[in-house]
Each structure stands twice: as structure tokens, then as C-alpha cells.
Scaffold this active site. Structure first.
Site, PDB file in Angstrom:
ATOM      1  CB  SER A 252      -0.928   0.005   1.223  1.00  0.00           C
ATOM      2  OG  SER A 252      -0.181  -0.196   2.419  1.00  0.00           O
TER       3      SER A 252
ATOM      4  CG  ASP B  14      -3.642   5.134   7.463  1.00  0.00           C
ATOM      5  OD1 ASP B  14      -2.446   4.874   7.700  1.00  0.00           O
ATOM      6  OD2 ASP B  14      -4.203   4.763   6.417  1.00  0.00           O
TER       7      ASP B  14
ATOM      8  CG  HIS C 150      -1.004   3.590   4.770  1.00  0.00           C
ATOM      9  ND1 HIS C 150      -2.114   2.980   5.323  1.00  0.00           N
ATOM     10  CD2 HIS C 150      -0.341   2.617   4.103  1.00  0.00           C
ATOM     11  CE1 HIS C 150      -2.124   1.698   4.986  1.00  0.00           C
ATOM     12  NE2 HIS C 150      -1.052   1.450   4.252  1.00  0.00           N
TER      13      HIS C 150
END
Length: 646
Positions: A38, A310, A313
Site C-alpha cells: 500500500s 492513518d 500510511h
């Protein structure tokens, strides 16, 4: 119909978000191919809370509200920003296996990173049939063969001119696959397997992240798992760097954990808020404590002030920080390989100064048994246009040259000369500053008889690069890395010509000639000072020049005291291979890598103009202008000198 109408709007929004990172002129790579999780995902998954046709990325939305359902897309991830800086085609930066793009008929990109991927899945996305799987809630949305399988079906291996980019390891922790040192080492080994698969298929340039310190993320910071997460992150990275050093691949490692620690220690230098808890809070509040000031529902929502979007990330600011960091390493040789060119340029200016003196003396030597001394000063300018793997640069400097010749007989004279040159070069997007002092000495011999003439010179020099300052953007700020080094040069040049004028005392002389030049510059390796994430250590650089040329020189005398002279020459360079530079991070000395830099010009044109004015029977004043031009380089110099017979 609405979806199709909005598709260009979504694409335009994404391009606008990318355009904030200025595109650099050098573009050495054919494309950027990304694998990972991600942290690099360019938009494999649909974005149900975004505009129609948009995809999801693991960072914040572009604003101004940053809210789901606002019509705002997610911002770009680090490799997307990096690709824009490198001039990669925008379509190549898109996701590889996005079901949204497939439904809309948009071509797949070269970013194979998928949110949630572990190291074993990253390896499959490179090597396995149906290795690229996009799944959500146990539902398969789309699948593709892995990158190398897809390439092999086309009869291709890895693109040797592409830049490959790999992140991974975080999901092995988050999904409970790493609970001890052995498992951390095994995960690192799987990431190295991905590197070796690409290398064995022909990849030459592979960027690999070190895993961020998971103990310094909002997910674990301040909790009982923080020491455990930090320890296993360190074990993973130690094994990763150890195996990469033995993998036989050309790997550019990114010391992400050190970079983020520097950002937390001095947030203002990266444009982050200095008065906020950057580790214990985040922007979105997803899995972490939302920052009360700059969080999405805070008093002044602004993700650019925060590092984390978050629990694990980065915000777009964090993504840009990582992109700038990577770019600073990739672009370093574009500037540093200009250091030998500074020396070659200075040498050529020095040789032009000697030749101007010789041309003023042509068919007008001092008497046999007599000395002629000269002293002169001048300035020079050296301009480099950007190349695929070299930065543009503007240089200027000044010099002092002196020497003398002794006439042995009617046909021969010999002499010596010395020069001091000070050169400054500004290069790259942030005007990096490189300074050099050159100390040169020459011995020369000249011949002229029966309309034939020749000269030859042997030159040696010492190079003092006393102030080297590499500058680059880093997040919301700018950083410089400093160092110094030394070097030396030696050169041999010779010319042979024939004077068309039938009499030595003719007021005019015109002569075709041929020339041969050899020069070798060696710049000692050096380390930039300190051990920051961006500081580099460089190997020695050696750059030779072999040139053959042909030209025409002439002069005209206005009476016995004044003369004008000019010269044109065309030279062919035979040492024109692109220069390589091997280096390593100071913080990771065992992981060296080699990147391309400056490409010497294969053809050069040279023009000189000058005058000589006799001030007294034994004293003359000389002035000159010299111009050299290659395809990407321009060099100019002016000089003024006095000569005295004694």
C-alpha cells in the site's frame, strides 16, 4: 454516461496533483516499474467514496475538504511523484491490474504494488502466472500474470533501461507472519528473492526501501508493542541490507527509517508542524488518534503539516518526502559526474591561452638565444545543457597564466608555462554549488621552417575541489550535503600545419593544420560530511579525452606593430561513453550501486579571435577570445596578456 463524462475529470485531477512536483529535464529511464504494498499502490482498488471512475490510494485526499464523498480524489503515492520528476510517461505510472481502469478501457500501467501485499505476494506479482490478484472482501476483482510472465509472453525480459522500485515487509508484520527474528529474516529474504528475479531477467537499476520503523508509527507508538515492533523492524532491515549486498544486483537502497527519524527530530525542515505529536497522531483518525489541530476534523485541517495519514500510511507530504529523497539519490551522479568536466574545461581554457600566445608569435619569434616571457589573466564561462542522465550547469571562473620560451635556433624554440584557475559551477534544479582550484604546468616545444610549423605540449595539473555543496528539495524544505576532494590531470597536445603564405615577412599568413589531443582527469572519491539519510560516499572518477581535429588559422599584420589573428577547428572526441559513478549511502556503506551520469560530446567546434599590439620594441600586448561548442556544452574565455623579450 455520467461515469464516462467524469473519467476525463478524474484523470485531470490526478495529473494536477502530480504536477505540483516539478518535472526535471534529465530523464535517464525508459519507464518506472513498481512492486510492493500500500505504500506504493497507485490505485488498484475502486474508490466508492470518490468521483465516478476514481481509484483508491493509501494516503489523504487532495482537498480542500479531504472528506469522503466530496468529489476529491486520493493524492499520489511516492513512486507516482518520483515518476513525474523523472519524466516518465503518465500512463506508465498507473496501476497494473486495476479493475476500474479495465472497465473504462484505460491501459494498464507499470505499478504492480497492491495494498495488503506481503513479501510472498510481491514475489508472485513478479514471477507467477496469475500472480497479480486484486481482491476485496474475499472477492476477486481482477487478475493478471505477474510482470515477468507477462513480459515473457511477449518474448521480452525485464527492461534493462527501466527503473524498478520495490517496497514490502510491513504487511508480513501486520498480518501476523512475523513474530520473531527468524520470521523477520525470512521475510527480508523473500524481498531479496524479488530483487534477484528482476536482476536475473535483465533489470539493471532497482530501488529497494528499507522497512520503516514500525515502532515509530501511530499503530504502535506509546503502546506495549512499540519495542517489539522496532526490534523486529531492525532485524528485517539488517537481514535485507546484508542479503542485498551479496545479491549481485545493482540496488539503490532507501534508508526510510533514518529519513523519517530525521523528519521527526526536525519537522520544520521538512515543512511539517514542529509543535505537534507527529508519531502519536494522524490526519484521518483511521486506526489512530486524529490530530486535534490539523486532523481531518480538527480546528484547521491540513495534512501537509502531518507525517501520517492513518496508523501506518504517510500523508501526501510524507509521500513527497520519500519521492524527493529517492530523487536526490538518483540525481546525484547527474551533477557529480560534471566534476571531471570542470577540470577538462579548465584544461582546454589553459591550452587555448597558450595557443593564442603562440599564434600571436607565429612567424614573429624572438631572436635566437633570447627569452620571451608572458603573463596574462582572463575569465572563462562553461555551460552544460541537460542530458538524459546529466544536469544542466552554469560555470564561471578566472585565471592567471605565465610562462616563457627560449629560441634555440632558427627553427626551434622551447618553453614552460604555468596557470592558476578558479572555477565555480552551479548545477541541478536547486543550483548545487561546486568549486575547484586548478594548478597546471606545461613544457612545450615549437618548430617553424620552410612554411611548416608544429607545436607540442605536455601538461600536468593538481585539482583542489575545496567546496562541494549538493543541494536538493526534501519534502517542504531543502537540504544540502557538503564535501571536498582532490584530483589531478595530465595532457598531451600536438599540432602540425603548413603556411600558405610564400614569405615569412608576408603581412598575411593562412595555414590549415591537424591536431591531436589526449587528456586524463582523475577525481578522488570522497564522502559527504555526516551520516544523514541523504549523505553519499563516491568512488574515484576517471575521465579520458582523445581528440583528433583539423582546422585553419590565419593572421594579418597592419604595419609592424599591430596584427589580428583567428582560428577555426573541428575536433572529434573518441572517448564519448556515458560516465558511470559508483556510490553508497554513508549510513549503508556496504550497499554500493552504480548510476549513469554525463555523456561527453563527440564533436567540438572551436573558434578563437585575437590581436597583438607592440607597445615597445620588446614589449607587446595581446588579447583574445575563445569559443568552443559541442552539442550540449558551450565554453567561452577572454584573456589579456603582456609579453617581453629579454
Amino acid at each position: 454516461m455520467i461515469r464516462m463524462a467524469l473519467k476525463p475529470l478524474v484523470a485531470a485531477c490526478l495529473l494536477a496533483s502530480l504536477s505540483t512536483a516539478p518535472q526535471a529535464a534529465p530523464s535517464p529511464y525508459s519507464t518506472l516499474v513498481v512492486f510492493g504494498d500500500s505504500l506504493s499502490d497507485a490505485g488498484q482498488f475502486p474508490d466508492p467514496a470518490g468521483p465516478a471512475g476514481s481509484t483508491s490510494r493509501f494516503t489523504n485526499r487532495v482537498g480542500p475538504t479531504y472528506q469522503n464523498g466530496s468529489g476529491e480524489i486520493f493524492g499520489p503515492t511516492a513512486p507516482m511523484l518520483l515518476g513525474n520528476q523523472l519524466g516518465i510517461a503518465p500512463g506508465d505510472l498507473a496501476a497494473s491490474t486495476s479493475p476500474v481502469n479495465a472497465q473504462q478501457g484505460i491501459a494498464d500501467g507499470n505499478n504492480w504494488a497492491v495494498g495488503g501485499y506481503r513479501t510472498d505476494q510481491i514475489y508472485d506479482s513478479i514471477t507467477a502466472a496469475n500472480g497479480s490478484l486484486i481482491e476485496r472482501d474475499n472477492t476477486l476483482l481482477r487478475s493478471r500474470d505477474g510482470y515477468l510472465v507477462d513480459r515473457a509472453r511477449q518474448g521480452l525480459g525485464a527492461d534493462p533501461n527501466a527503473l524498478y522500485y520495490i517496497t514490502g515487509g510491513g504487511n508480513d508484520f501486520l498480518q501476523g507472519r512475523i513474530l520473531n527474528d527468524v520470521q523477520a529474516q525470512q521475510a527480508a529474504g523473500r524481498l531479496v528473492d524479488s530483487v534477484q528475479a528482476l536482476q536475473q531477467a535483465g533489470a539493471r537499476y532497482i530501488v529497494v526501501w528499507l522497512l520503516p520503523d514500525l515502532g515509530l508509527t501511530p499503530a504502535t507508538f506509546g503502546g506495549p508493542l512499540q519495542p517489539f515492533a522496532s526490534q523486529l523492524s531492525g532485524t528485517f532491515n539488517a537481514e535485507l541490507t546484508a542479503q542485498l549486498s551479496q545479491a549481485g544486483a545493482n540496488v539503490i537502497p532507501l534508508n526510510i527509517p533514518l529519513l523519517l527519524k530525521e523528519g521527526m527530530a526536525n519537522p520544520a525542515s521538512f515543512g511539517l508542524a514542529a509543535d505537534q505529536n507527529l508519531i502519536g497522531t494522524c490526519f484521518s483518525g483511521n486506526g489512530c488518534t486524529m490530530n486535534p489541530t490539523y486532523g481531518i476534523n480538527g480546528s484547521t485541517p491540513d495534512p501537509s503539516k502531518l507525517l501520517f495519514n492513518d496508523s501506518v500510511h504517510p500523508t501526501i507530504t510524507g509521500q513527497r518526502l520519500i519521492a524527493d529523497y529517492t530523487y536526490s539519490l538518483l540525481s546525484a551522479p547527474w551533477e557529480l559526474t560534471l566534476l571531471p568536466e570542470m577540470a577538462h574545461g579548465t584544461l582546454r581554457a589553459y591550452q587555448d591561452e597558450l595557443r593564442s600566445q603562440w599564434q600571436a608569435d607565429w612567424e614573429n619569434w624572438q631572436n635566437v638565444g633570447q627569452w620571451r616571457g608572458f603573463v596574462g589573466g582572463g575569465g572563462q564561462r562553461l555551460d552544460f545543457d541537460s542530458q538524459d542522465s546529466a544536469a544542466s550547469g552554469d560555470g564561471n571562473g578566472y585565471n592567471l597564466t605565465l610562462g616563457g620560451s627560449y629560441r634555440i635556433d632558427e627553427a626551434w624554440r622551447a618553453g614552460v608555462a604555468a596557470g592558476f584557475y578558479r572555477q565555480k559551477l552551479e548545477a541541478g534544479a536547486k543550483d548545487s554549488d561546486y568549486r575547484m582550484n586548478s594548478y597546471m604546468a606545461s613544457a612545450f616545444v615549437q618548430y617553424q621552417e620552410n612554411r611548416w610549423w608544429a607545436d607540442a605540449a605536455l601538461t600536468g595539473g593538481y585539482l583542489d575541489y575545496d567546496d562541494l555543496k549538493r543541494k536538493f528539495a526534501l519534502g517542504g524544505g531543502e537540504r544540502s550535503e557538503k564535501g571536498d576532494t582532490n584530483g589531478h590531470l595530465w595532457a598531451f597536445s600536438a599540432r602540425l600545419g603548413y603556411d600558405i603564405a610564400q614569405q615569412a615577412d608576408s603581412p598575411w599568413h593562412l595555414s590549415p593544420f591537424v591536431s591531436a589531443d589526449y587528456a586524463r582527469v582523475e577525481v578522488d572519491g570522497y564522502s559527504e560530511k555526516g551520516a544523514s539519510a541523504t549523505a553519499l560516499d563516491y568512488d574515484d572518477q576517471k575521465r579520458s579525452s582523445k581528440r583528433l581535429g583539423a582546422g585553419l588559422q590565419g593572421k594579418y599584420a597592419f604595419g609592424s606593430d599591430t596584427q589580428l589573428f583567428a582560428e577555426y577547428a573541428h575536433e572529434r572526441e573518441y572517448e564519448d561513453d556515458t560516465q558511470d559513478l559508483t556510490m553508497s549511502l554513508n549510513s549503508l556503506p556496504g550497499n554500493r550501486f552504480t548510476l549513469e551520469g554525463y555523456t561527453p560530446q563527440d564533436h567540438l567546434n572551436r573558434v578563437s579571435l585575437g590581436f597583438s599590439q607592440k607597445l615597445a620594441p620588446e614589449l607587446s600586448l595581446r588579447g583574445g577570445y575563445n569559443w568552443r561548442k559541442g552539442e550540449d556544452d558551450t565554453q567561452q574565455s577572454v584573456s589579456l596578456a603582456l609579453s617581453l623579450d629579454f
